[in-house]
Design a protein around this motif. Structure first.
Motif, PDB file in Angstrom:
ATOM      1  N   ASP A 249       0.673  -1.332  -0.185  1.00  0.00           N
ATOM      2  CA  ASP A 249       0.096   0.164  -0.083  1.00  0.00           C
ATOM      3  C   ASP A 249       0.853   1.366  -0.003  1.00  0.00           C
ATOM      4  O   ASP A 249       1.220   1.533   1.037  1.00  0.00           O
ATOM      5  CB  ASP A 249      -0.951  -0.082   1.233  1.00  0.00           C
ATOM      6  N   GLU A 250       1.297   1.697  -1.336  1.00  0.00           N
ATOM      7  CA  GLU A 250       2.018   2.869  -1.317  1.00  0.00           C
ATOM      8  C   GLU A 250       1.393   4.229  -1.498  1.00  0.00           C
ATOM      9  O   GLU A 250       2.243   5.251  -1.744  1.00  0.00           O
ATOM     10  CB  GLU A 250       2.991   2.565  -2.803  1.00  0.00           C
ATOM     11  N   ASP A 251       0.239   4.352  -1.281  1.00  0.00           N
ATOM     12  CA  ASP A 251      -0.478   5.494  -1.393  1.00  0.00           C
ATOM     13  C   ASP A 251       0.151   6.658  -0.686  1.00  0.00           C
ATOM     14  O   ASP A 251      -0.236   6.486   0.655  1.00  0.00           O
ATOM     15  CB  ASP A 251      -1.902   5.298  -1.156  1.00  0.00           C
ATOM     16  N   ASP A 252       0.686   7.672  -1.124  1.00  0.00           N
ATOM     17  CA  ASP A 252       1.438   8.598  -0.448  1.00  0.00           C
ATOM     18  C   ASP A 252       0.516   9.769   0.179  1.00  0.00           C
ATOM     19  O   ASP A 252       0.773  10.568   0.994  1.00  0.00           O
ATOM     20  CB  ASP A 252       2.790   9.189  -0.790  1.00  0.00           C
ATOM     21  N   GLU A 253      -0.868   9.743  -0.236  1.00  0.00           N
ATOM     22  CA  GLU A 253      -1.873  10.514   0.291  1.00  0.00           C
ATOM     23  C   GLU A 253      -2.487  10.220   1.544  1.00  0.00           C
ATOM     24  O   GLU A 253      -3.255  10.958   2.301  1.00  0.00           O
ATOM     25  CB  GLU A 253      -2.840  10.940  -0.855  1.00  0.00           C
ATOM     26  N   GLU A 254      -2.169   8.916   1.985  1.00  0.00           N
ATOM     27  CA  GLU A 254      -2.947   8.272   3.200  1.00  0.00           C
ATOM     28  C   GLU A 254      -1.763   8.055   4.282  1.00  0.00           C
ATOM     29  O   GLU A 254      -0.552   7.697   4.055  1.00  0.00           O
ATOM     30  CB  GLU A 254      -3.501   6.969   2.795  1.00  0.00           C
ATOM     31  N   THR A 255      -2.114   8.349   5.378  1.00  0.00           N
ATOM     32  CA  THR A 255      -1.305   8.123   6.667  1.00  0.00           C
ATOM     33  C   THR A 255      -1.152   6.728   6.949  1.00  0.00           C
ATOM     34  O   THR A 255      -2.166   5.902   6.749  1.00  0.00           O
ATOM     35  CB  THR A 255      -1.812   8.768   7.932  1.00  0.00           C
ATOM     36  N   PRO A 256       0.118   6.249   7.507  1.00  0.00           N
ATOM     37  CA  PRO A 256       0.095   4.757   7.901  1.00  0.00           C
ATOM     38  C   PRO A 256      -0.996   4.380   8.866  1.00  0.00           C
ATOM     39  O   PRO A 256      -1.443   3.418   8.545  1.00  0.00           O
ATOM     40  CB  PRO A 256       1.531   4.731   8.376  1.00  0.00           C
ATOM     41  N   GLY A 257      -1.343   5.562   9.680  1.00  0.00           N
ATOM     42  CA  GLY A 257      -2.229   4.753  10.576  1.00  0.00           C
ATOM     43  C   GLY A 257      -3.768   4.809   9.839  1.00  0.00           C
ATOM     44  O   GLY A 257      -4.404   3.857  10.212  1.00  0.00           O
ATOM     45  N   SER A 258      -4.196   5.505   8.793  1.00  0.00           N
ATOM     46  CA  SER A 258      -5.160   5.061   8.380  1.00  0.00           C
ATOM     47  C   SER A 258      -5.215   4.001   7.339  1.00  0.00           C
ATOM     48  O   SER A 258      -6.129   3.398   7.336  1.00  0.00           O
ATOM     49  CB  SER A 258      -5.565   6.392   7.284  1.00  0.00           C
ATOM     50  N   LYS A 259      -4.056   3.590   7.062  1.00  0.00           N
ATOM     51  CA  LYS A 259      -3.954   2.304   6.293  1.00  0.00           C
ATOM     52  C   LYS A 259      -3.768   1.059   7.124  1.00  0.00           C
ATOM     53  O   LYS A 259      -4.647   0.070   6.865  1.00  0.00           O
ATOM     54  CB  LYS A 259      -2.405   2.197   5.547  1.00  0.00           C
ATOM     55  N   PHE A 260      -3.340   1.289   8.553  1.00  0.00           N
ATOM     56  CA  PHE A 260      -3.636   0.034   9.394  1.00  0.00           C
ATOM     57  C   PHE A 260      -4.976  -0.208   9.519  1.00  0.00           C
ATOM     58  O   PHE A 260      -5.443  -1.420   9.527  1.00  0.00           O
ATOM     59  CB  PHE A 260      -2.899   0.255  10.662  1.00  0.00           C
ATOM     60  N   PHE A 261      -5.733   0.910   9.559  1.00  0.00           N
ATOM     61  CA  PHE A 261      -7.028   0.783  10.054  1.00  0.00           C
ATOM     62  C   PHE A 261      -7.894   0.072   9.034  1.00  0.00           C
ATOM     63  O   PHE A 261      -8.791  -0.867   9.265  1.00  0.00           O
ATOM     64  CB  PHE A 261      -7.675   2.175  10.142  1.00  0.00           C
ATOM     65  N   LYS A 262      -7.618   0.427   7.826  1.00  0.00           N
ATOM     66  CA  LYS A 262      -8.441  -0.062   6.583  1.00  0.00           C
ATOM     67  C   LYS A 262      -8.000  -1.713   6.491  1.00  0.00           C
ATOM     68  O   LYS A 262      -8.859  -2.444   6.239  1.00  0.00           O
ATOM     69  CB  LYS A 262      -7.704   0.556   5.391  1.00  0.00           C
ATOM     70  N   TRP A 263      -6.923  -2.201   6.644  1.00  0.00           N
ATOM     71  CA  TRP A 263      -6.458  -3.319   6.415  1.00  0.00           C
ATOM     72  C   TRP A 263      -6.543  -4.172   7.539  1.00  0.00           C
ATOM     73  O   TRP A 263      -6.865  -5.455   7.417  1.00  0.00           O
ATOM     74  CB  TRP A 263      -4.942  -3.415   5.837  1.00  0.00           C
ATOM     75  N   GLU A 264      -6.851  -3.621   8.704  1.00  0.00           N
ATOM     76  CA  GLU A 264      -7.399  -4.394  10.032  1.00  0.00           C
ATOM     77  C   GLU A 264      -8.915  -4.845   9.719  1.00  0.00           C
ATOM     78  O   GLU A 264      -9.263  -5.717   9.894  1.00  0.00           O
ATOM     79  CB  GLU A 264      -7.037  -3.561  11.081  1.00  0.00           C
ATOM     80  N   LEU A 265      -9.520  -3.644   9.183  1.00  0.00           N
ATOM     81  CA  LEU A 265     -10.749  -3.878   8.946  1.00  0.00           C
ATOM     82  C   LEU A 265     -11.176  -5.292   7.830  1.00  0.00           C
ATOM     83  O   LEU A 265     -12.048  -5.840   7.823  1.00  0.00           O
ATOM     84  CB  LEU A 265     -11.525  -2.901   8.203  1.00  0.00           C
ATOM     85  N   LYS A 266     -10.173  -5.135   7.013  1.00  0.00           N
ATOM     86  CA  LYS A 266     -10.386  -6.321   5.911  1.00  0.00           C
ATOM     87  C   LYS A 266      -9.707  -7.541   6.281  1.00  0.00           C
ATOM     88  O   LYS A 266      -9.663  -8.635   5.681  1.00  0.00           O
ATOM     89  CB  LYS A 266      -9.874  -5.616   4.478  1.00  0.00           C
ATOM     90  N   GLY A 267      -9.096  -7.662   7.520  1.00  0.00           N
ATOM     91  CA  GLY A 267      -8.922  -8.939   8.047  1.00  0.00           C
ATOM     92  C   GLY A 267      -7.607  -9.424   7.708  1.00  0.00           C
ATOM     93  O   GLY A 267      -7.141 -10.786   7.746  1.00  0.00           O
ATOM     94  N   VAL A 268      -6.637  -8.676   6.764  1.00  0.00           N
ATOM     95  CA  VAL A 268      -5.291  -9.220   6.445  1.00  0.00           C
ATOM     96  C   VAL A 268      -4.393  -9.665   7.711  1.00  0.00           C
ATOM     97  O   VAL A 268      -4.301  -8.815   8.593  1.00  0.00           O
ATOM     98  CB  VAL A 268      -4.569  -8.018   5.810  1.00  0.00           C
ATOM     99  N   PRO A 269      -4.294 -11.058   7.453  1.00  0.00           N
ATOM    100  CA  PRO A 269      -3.530 -11.483   8.698  1.00  0.00           C
ATOM    101  C   PRO A 269      -2.134 -11.114   9.279  1.00  0.00           C
ATOM    102  O   PRO A 269      -2.053 -10.960  10.249  1.00  0.00           O
ATOM    103  CB  PRO A 269      -3.197 -13.149   8.311  1.00  0.00           C
ATOM    104  N   VAL A 270      -1.537 -10.586   8.216  1.00  0.00           N
ATOM    105  CA  VAL A 270       0.031  -9.778   8.661  1.00  0.00           C
ATOM    106  C   VAL A 270       0.263  -8.607   8.065  1.00  0.00           C
ATOM    107  O   VAL A 270      -0.108  -8.336   6.802  1.00  0.00           O
ATOM    108  CB  VAL A 270       1.066 -10.957   8.532  1.00  0.00           C
ATOM    109  N   ARG A 271       0.470  -7.790   8.848  1.00  0.00           N
ATOM    110  CA  ARG A 271       0.942  -6.359   8.395  1.00  0.00           C
ATOM    111  C   ARG A 271       2.492  -6.420   8.511  1.00  0.00           C
ATOM    112  O   ARG A 271       2.851  -6.873   9.586  1.00  0.00           O
ATOM    113  CB  ARG A 271       0.411  -5.303   9.044  1.00  0.00           C
ATOM    114  N   VAL A 272       3.076  -6.009   7.471  1.00  0.00           N
ATOM    115  CA  VAL A 272       4.571  -5.896   7.200  1.00  0.00           C
ATOM    116  C   VAL A 272       4.841  -4.474   7.233  1.00  0.00           C
ATOM    117  O   VAL A 272       4.610  -3.619   6.085  1.00  0.00           O
ATOM    118  CB  VAL A 272       5.016  -6.594   6.102  1.00  0.00           C
TER     119      VAL A 272
END
Lengths: 483, 483
Positions: free
Chosen positions: B330-353
């Motif tokens: 997730d390289e979108d540089d208009e979005e903060t990392p925190g917002s990305k964490f939130f989004k992929w947690e919602l989608k249940g991705v098992p591991v964040r790197v």
């Protein structure tokens, strides 16, 4: 569910194509049309695998071009189906209606989807907010239903179309949608090339577009009985669906605009074409790319050397499968090799691998091509290389042969008489000069017992006179007997 | 079709499970229940991929146990549906009927299949000749339809069940069919284990078997609201279908006998259970085996070192995908990392790197587990080994946690009062001693507001008194509030 042992009549395919098709697909266990509802057929295991492999080719093309596979409901309320007026006018006599749940009458009739534009638009309205959400490209593979009143044909004209791959897209501008239409035409071309199916691409005439489209493009091929079969379509739907369904997006300048949509579909007719074009009086000939079984290894045991032959056959089988080739071994010792040849030829397995004592002695393996039935000995030590190369040769030869077949049945003629005769004799597709006016085109349909398939895409002006009105021609029209 | 940014209420899952389920599946783009027909939902791209991965696990189990995937028609003529009397009696109030084609009334009403026994039997009659054709094992994955009059719930109680995997088999003897039932129970166990779904297997009571079965076995799990959810069934159908449909085979001794059949099914309820059991207040937690995305790589750029961080993140992403891990970046540089964490947690991705400048300096990568949200630094040089090991740990921990959850909600009690209270409070499944007589079992349903799930398979006599009649118990019954 074992393959049936049937003998196809000599020249059946040429002399009675409909009979050949039904018999071959049935006995090869591709499609069983004996289900007790008119126009509904069953895909047994072998046919299901062929269908799956064909769909995998399509899925891979779509997934790699930014599409997402989805699944939308079957039941469309009458009110939704009727929102786009022209769309429903065209489909209303063909729609199956669910009117009862248990013993109660439903409040609103529910249509079995004849196609899914009207099911997808309400969801696009929920999913699309602004220009960043566009384009959206999605597809689904589902059954669609048409209450056909004409004669039905297995896979070709059915009431349950079991294998409808429908693509749908939404775009910010007319031009984006148009560009996408071009890309999907390109994608379909790749798809047919992979399946060794030749095609002719035409812009459908104004009077016979998809209901609700501003432009329809169709792919046709020519079946063994000389009739054209439409095997794919791509439609620019303009804003004809987004307006009644109120699907808008927010533009960067803060205003709203209706989205521009397209749709494009193929069905099991593609599989019917594949079977029809490549098959012969022994049965199916399946292109290696989609063959459920790419190689059948058959031991040819001789007295006293049975063990050795079976062992070698097993080794060859393991070698083939270990590299991902879809191979099987037919070891049944109660069946003669001849009977096995017959059975796997019927099922269209591209290559037969024979192993007998003489092969072992000479350090070779015998490969037999299904398309030409040619035999070839290859060095045992080079089996994999030779086998893979043979699959490529076979695919290319099947593709060329099918294109040659189509080209020979595509005629460009300048007179109505000539066109009429070719069509009457079901020789294939006939292209004629045309002034470009709808009335000339549609009267041609009456005068020749043919349907108009459409005009060449982006063709230059055709020299000559319109064969209908004798005015200067500015375009061409393709005519054929159709399904 | 981007994931929605929604915040789930704290404790929503525990306090209002139905609301949590609908919101989570909608915003994670798993299932959109806003389609304008009651009980019909849409699978958008992300949900479709989860569904496909779950089905692939099932397909692989079935294909490896000698099943062939097939496809049978949707429409079943009334006469066919009514051939097995008990079968239709049970389904008749739930069947959607097609009564019209275009504007014409159909000669015979057509049912949308509620299940396919009656569509498959006429084909088995055509396909089976002698004992060598048996056993036949086949399955299909299709939509089935039930005109539910009760409250519907997304995925759990719907009118279009979009993901019905129905298996069907035919055998030469009662014993062969019975053996197959046992094997299918074993196969389903493996399936649930792969999905980290805990289950309880029961023999359904006589008064509540599948319509037409001589024996039904059911798998239940316990949802967060304490209700039991039936997630799979396996039925021995005896000759109850083969007799009315006249499906016989020729025995080696020259006589004919009716075949013995079985059927077994799962539906999208399995996916609902997976979501319900593993999810939390941040959204989904998907078991790695079926996660559409197994890893999301998120660069954490700091001023001045952006280039370096993005480059390293890309390398990590390539390394992961090159070994077949389903990773995205997730390289979108208009979005903060925190917002990305939130989004992929919602989608249940098992591991964040996560990769930031400090990770690079220390030669490590940060892995964050979705289930426990634990962070862990692993050596960059051992990324693949560590990542693969973490997926295994995560799967095992999810499976154990889910089993623990179920075990804690499974009660063995000896008195009606105790059972009644547990059920009233929706604490889970309650097992009670039972004399074995149907009337005692069915009156329990009235006295406790619970449904009987069934008895343990092959259980020894339970000590104690039947909680209904006080006679000596010879068996047990499981009770629960159900969906």
């Amino acid at each position: 569910m074992v393959p049936q042992h049937m003998e196809l009549q000599k020249k059946l395919k040429v002399e009675n194509f409909a009979e050949w098709f039904e018999q071959t697909t049935l006995h090869a266990m591709i499609y069983d049309y004996r289900f007790p509802v008119k126009g509904c057929g069953v895909w047994p295991g072998y046919g299901f695998k062929l269908r799956r492999n064909v769909l995998e080719v399509m899925r891979s093309l779509l997934d790699n071009s930014g599409h997402e596979e989805c699944l939308f409901p079957l039941l469309i309320p009458r009110g939704l189906l009727e929102k786009e007026a022209e769309h429903v006018r065209s489909f209303q006599e063909e729609v199956f209606w669910v009117t009862m749940g248990g013993s109660s009458e439903l409040g609103e009739k529910l249509a079995l989807r004849p196609t899914s534009e009207t099911a997808i638009m309400p969801m696009l309205k929920l999913w699309i907010r602004d220009y960043k959400d566009l384009p959206i490209k999605l597809y689904q593979v589902v059954s669609v239903f048409r209450y056909e009143t004409k004669a039905t044909h297995p896979m070709i004209r059915v009431r349950e179309v079991t294998t409808f791959k429908e693509g749908h897209s939404a775009h910010a501008t007319y031009e984006d949608a148009e560009k996408h239409v071009g890309e999907m035409v390109g994608l379909y071309k790749k798809f047919y090339e992979e399946l060794c199916i030749p095609y002719i691409v035409s812009k459908r005439p104004n009077w016979d577009k998809f209901a609700g489209a501003i432009c329809s493009i169709a792919f046709d091929t020519i079946m063994p009985d000389g009739r054209a079969l439409q095997i794919g379509t791509v439609h620019h739907l303009g804003q004809n669906f987004s307006k009644p369904f109120d699907v808008k997006y927010l533009k960067p300048d803060g205003t709203h605009e209706y989205v521009w949509t397209t749709s494009y579909g193929i069905s099991e007719r593609v599989i019917a074409a594949l079977i029809a074009l490549h098959g012969d009086d022994r049965g199916l000939v399946i292109p290696p790319k989609v063959a459920p079984i790419q190689a059948v290894v058959i031991p040819i045991p001789y007295k006293g050397r049975e063990g050795e032959v079976y062992e070698e056959a097993k080794k060859v089988y393991s070698e083939l499968t270990s590299t991902g080739i879809r191979a099987i071994i037919d070891e049944d010792d109660e069946e003669t090799p001849g009977s096995k040849f017959f059975k796997w030829e019927l099922k269209g397995v591209p290559v037969r691998v024979e192993i007998g004592p003489r092969d072992i002695d000479r350090g070779v393996v015998t490969l037999v091509r299904r398309d030409t039935l040619e035999r070839k000995s290859v060095a045992r030590s080079e089996l994999l290389t030779s086998f893979t190369a043979l699959l490529d040769v076979l695919s290319n030869d099947m593709r060329s042969a099918a294109w040659k077949y189509l080209d020979e049945r595509f005629y460009k003629v300048k007179s109505l008489d000539e066109a009429g005769e070719l069509i009457k004799a079901r020789r294939g597709i006939v292209e004629v000069p045309w002034c470009g006016r709808d009335e000339c085109g549609s009267t041609l349909e009456d005068n020749t017992e043919a349907r108009v398939l459409g005009s060449p895409l982006g063709a230059a002006a055709e020299k000559g006179k319109c064969i209908s009105c004798d005015r200067e021609a500015s375009n061409s029209l393709r005519l054929a007997k159709t399904y």
